[in-house]
Design an enzyme around this catalytic site. Structure first.
Site, short mmCIF file in Angstrom:
data_model
loop_
_atom_site.label_atom_id
_atom_site.label_comp_id
_atom_site.label_asym_id
_atom_site.label_seq_id
_atom_site.Cartn_x
_atom_site.Cartn_y
_atom_site.Cartn_z
N GLY A 73 1.56 -4.41 -3.41
CA GLY A 73 1.25 -4.84 -4.77
C GLY A 73 1.83 -3.89 -5.81
O GLY A 73 2.38 -4.32 -6.83
N THR A 74 1.71 -2.60 -5.56
CA THR A 74 2.17 -1.61 -6.54
C THR A 74 3.65 -1.78 -6.83
O THR A 74 4.07 -1.85 -8.00
CB THR A 74 1.86 -0.19 -6.02
OG1 THR A 74 0.45 -0.09 -5.80
CG2 THR A 74 2.31 0.88 -6.99
N GLN B 53 -5.75 -9.62 -6.05
CA GLN B 53 -7.11 -9.90 -5.56
C GLN B 53 -7.40 -11.39 -5.41
O GLN B 53 -8.49 -11.76 -5.00
CB GLN B 53 -8.15 -9.28 -6.52
CG GLN B 53 -8.19 -7.77 -6.48
CD GLN B 53 -8.72 -7.21 -5.16
OE1 GLN B 53 -9.36 -7.90 -4.37
NE2 GLN B 53 -8.45 -5.93 -4.91
N SER C 25 -0.40 -8.76 -2.37
CA SER C 25 -0.41 -7.68 -1.39
C SER C 25 -1.09 -8.19 -0.12
O SER C 25 -2.18 -8.77 -0.19
CB SER C 25 -1.20 -6.51 -1.97
OG SER C 25 -1.31 -5.49 -1.01
N HIS D 223 -2.50 -6.62 2.40
CA HIS D 223 -3.67 -5.97 3.02
C HIS D 223 -5.00 -6.37 2.39
O HIS D 223 -6.06 -5.97 2.85
CB HIS D 223 -3.50 -4.44 3.07
CG HIS D 223 -3.68 -3.70 1.78
ND1 HIS D 223 -4.83 -3.02 1.47
CD2 HIS D 223 -2.85 -3.51 0.74
CE1 HIS D 223 -4.69 -2.43 0.29
NE2 HIS D 223 -3.49 -2.71 -0.17
N THR E 13 15.41 -1.90 4.72
CA THR E 13 15.27 -2.72 5.93
C THR E 13 13.92 -3.42 5.93
O THR E 13 12.89 -2.80 5.63
CB THR E 13 15.42 -1.82 7.19
OG1 THR E 13 16.67 -1.16 7.09
CG2 THR E 13 15.36 -2.64 8.47
N CYS F 277 -8.49 3.07 -5.08
CA CYS F 277 -7.24 3.77 -5.35
C CYS F 277 -7.45 4.98 -6.25
O CYS F 277 -6.65 5.90 -6.23
CB CYS F 277 -6.25 2.83 -6.02
SG CYS F 277 -6.18 1.24 -5.23
C1 PLP Z 1 -5.65 -5.72 -8.58
C2 PLP Z 1 -4.78 -4.85 -7.76
N1 PLP Z 1 -3.50 -4.69 -8.09
C3 PLP Z 1 -2.66 -3.93 -7.36
C4 PLP Z 1 -3.09 -3.25 -6.24
C5 PLP Z 1 -2.12 -2.41 -5.46
O1 PLP Z 1 -1.72 -3.05 -4.26
P1 PLP Z 1 -1.14 -2.20 -3.05
O2 PLP Z 1 -2.26 -1.43 -2.48
O3 PLP Z 1 -0.60 -3.24 -2.09
O4 PLP Z 1 -0.03 -1.36 -3.60
C6 PLP Z 1 -4.43 -3.36 -5.87
C7 PLP Z 1 -4.94 -2.60 -4.69
O5 PLP Z 1 -6.03 -2.07 -4.73
C8 PLP Z 1 -5.30 -4.19 -6.63
O6 PLP Z 1 -6.58 -4.34 -6.30
#
Ligand code: PLP
Length: 389
Positions: free
Chosen positions: A74-75, A181, A201, A203, A239, A327
């Site tokens: 996601g990031t 989310q 994302s 996970h 990759t 996070c």
């Molecule tokens: C709303 C939201 N955006 C972005 C992220 C970041 O995703 P990733 O952990 O895959 O980098 C998260 C992860 O906690 C999230 O909850």
């Protein structure tokens, strides 16, 4: 000694890999470990499973497969969307975000600000809601992109993505939504909503960490952010994480199949947990709108005590929950989301998030309801005696 399996109420932080997902991806770690860019068949044969996974993830959000770019999570997807909007419109140097975005958005924008870009951070109401008229007024001729999340990771509060996309279309400005989310909990349809970019994302969806997606609407100008080999049709170097991508595909299929079921069941478990806590423990409040919210999330404040104490005592009982976002935890800073909603720092520090998932059971909810009143009582009486001393 191995710890027993946790009673896991932190599914917004990450999720357990579904057995079906693990079964689907393991052969790509164990046997089919080639590089998809290789000329020989052992590598080349991987392009089919990659494309199948792309189709499955596309179907989850009603996109076309070629609109899907696999990323590291996601990031990266969020950073890429924002940077691409700036790189492809060099004359535009302004961005609009909200005060409750994930750090992947907020901190990336802080860096952009240091580089001389302008960022408008929209305030949030007490229930977590956004003023759409203010959003519309904040868009300027030099706005490159508006980025608003689909669902907040801390409170579960939903933003009206379709309406925001419509405003952005009217204003002819690009719109990105952080939908990390949302899948499996809220229906996402990129065709209906008309977003330009959308981040996901794996996970959060019972698939592995380190794999994500950036949806880029067909025809939207795009500049790659991670530059290297020509993978992902030159849109993202590196990759491919073949096993992760295959796992994401399988997880997307499962999420689509189970969306309604899971939500009905998870919502009723969440409501049982939340109502049970509100009934048995005095002076607890719910953070964020109780209606416009993901079905799995409950963010509660227990005034008079620090969330950290609750979390440690829950952990002693094998229960995982969190305060603020995982996070950023590890720091004692009060949640920026709750502060933005007008909570004072003490209430923000007293808040605990329970986020449920498909593997939670009624017995687990009952167990939390049994343990929590004594934990809160103990901490409140300790803090009273400290304050009296
Ligand atoms: C709303 C939201 N955006 C972005 C992220 C970041 O995703 P990733 O952990 O895959 O980098 C998260 C992860 O906690 C999230 O909850």
């Amino acid at each position: 000694m191995e710890r027993p399996a946790p009673i896991y109420f932190d599914n917004n932080a990450t999720t357990r890999i579904a057995p079906e997902v693990l079964d689907a991806l393991l052969p790509f770690l164990r046997d089919q470990w080639g590089n998809p860019s290789s000329i020989y068949g052992f590598g080349r044969q991987l392009s089919r499973p990659l494309e199948l996974a792309r189709e499955k993830v596309a179907a989850l959000i009603n996109a076309e497969p070629r609109e899907i770019i696999f990323t590291s999570g996601g990031t990266e997807s969020i950073n890429t969307a924002l940077q691409s909007a700036l790189d492809s419109q060099p004359q535009k140097r302004h961005l609009v975000i909200t005060a409750v975005e994930h750090p992947a958005t907020i901190k990336f924008c802080a860096r952009l600000k240091n580089l001389g870009f302008e960022v408008t951070i929209l305030p949030i109401g007490a229930e977590g809601q956004l003023d759409l008229q203010l959003l519309e007024r904040s868009v300027r001729p030099d706005t490159a992109i508006v980025s608003v999340m689909a669902a907040n990771n801390e409170t579960g509060v939903l933003f009206p993505i379709e309406e925001i996309a419509a405003i952005c279309r009217r204003k002819q400005v690009l719109f990105h939504t952080d939908a990390v989310q949302a899948p499996g909990k809220r229906k996402i349809d990129v065709k209906e909503s008309g977003v330009d970019f959308l981040s996901l994302s794996a996970h959060k969806l019972y698939a592995p960490k380190g794999i994500g997606v950036l949806y880029v609407k067909r025809g939207t100008k795009f500049q790659p952010y991670v530059i290297g080999g020509g993978q992902e049709q030159g849109r993202r170097g590196g990759t491919e994480n073949v096993a992760g991508i295959v796992g994401f595909g399988r997880a997307a299929e499962l999420a689509m199949a189970h969306l309604n079921d899971a939500n009905t069941r998870i919502r009723s478990l969440r409501d049982k947990l939340e109502n049970g806590i509100l009934k048995t423990i005095d002076n607890v409040s719910v953070n964020g709108s109780r209606d416009m919210r993901l079905p799995n999330t409950s963010n509660l404040s227990f005034p008079g005590i620090e969330a950290e104490g609750i979390l440690l005592l829950l952990d002693e009982q094998g229960i995982c929950a969190s305060s603020g976002s995982a996070c950023t935890s590890g720091s004692l800073d009060p949640s920026h989301v709750l502060l933005a909603m007008g909570c004072d720092a003490a209430r923000a520090r007293a808040s605990v998030r329970f986020s449920l998932g498909i593997y939670n059971t009624e017995a687990e909810v009952d167990f939390v309801l049994k343990q929590l009143p004594a934990i809160v009582e103990k901490l409140r009486s300790q803090s009273k005696s400290v304050n009296a001393a």
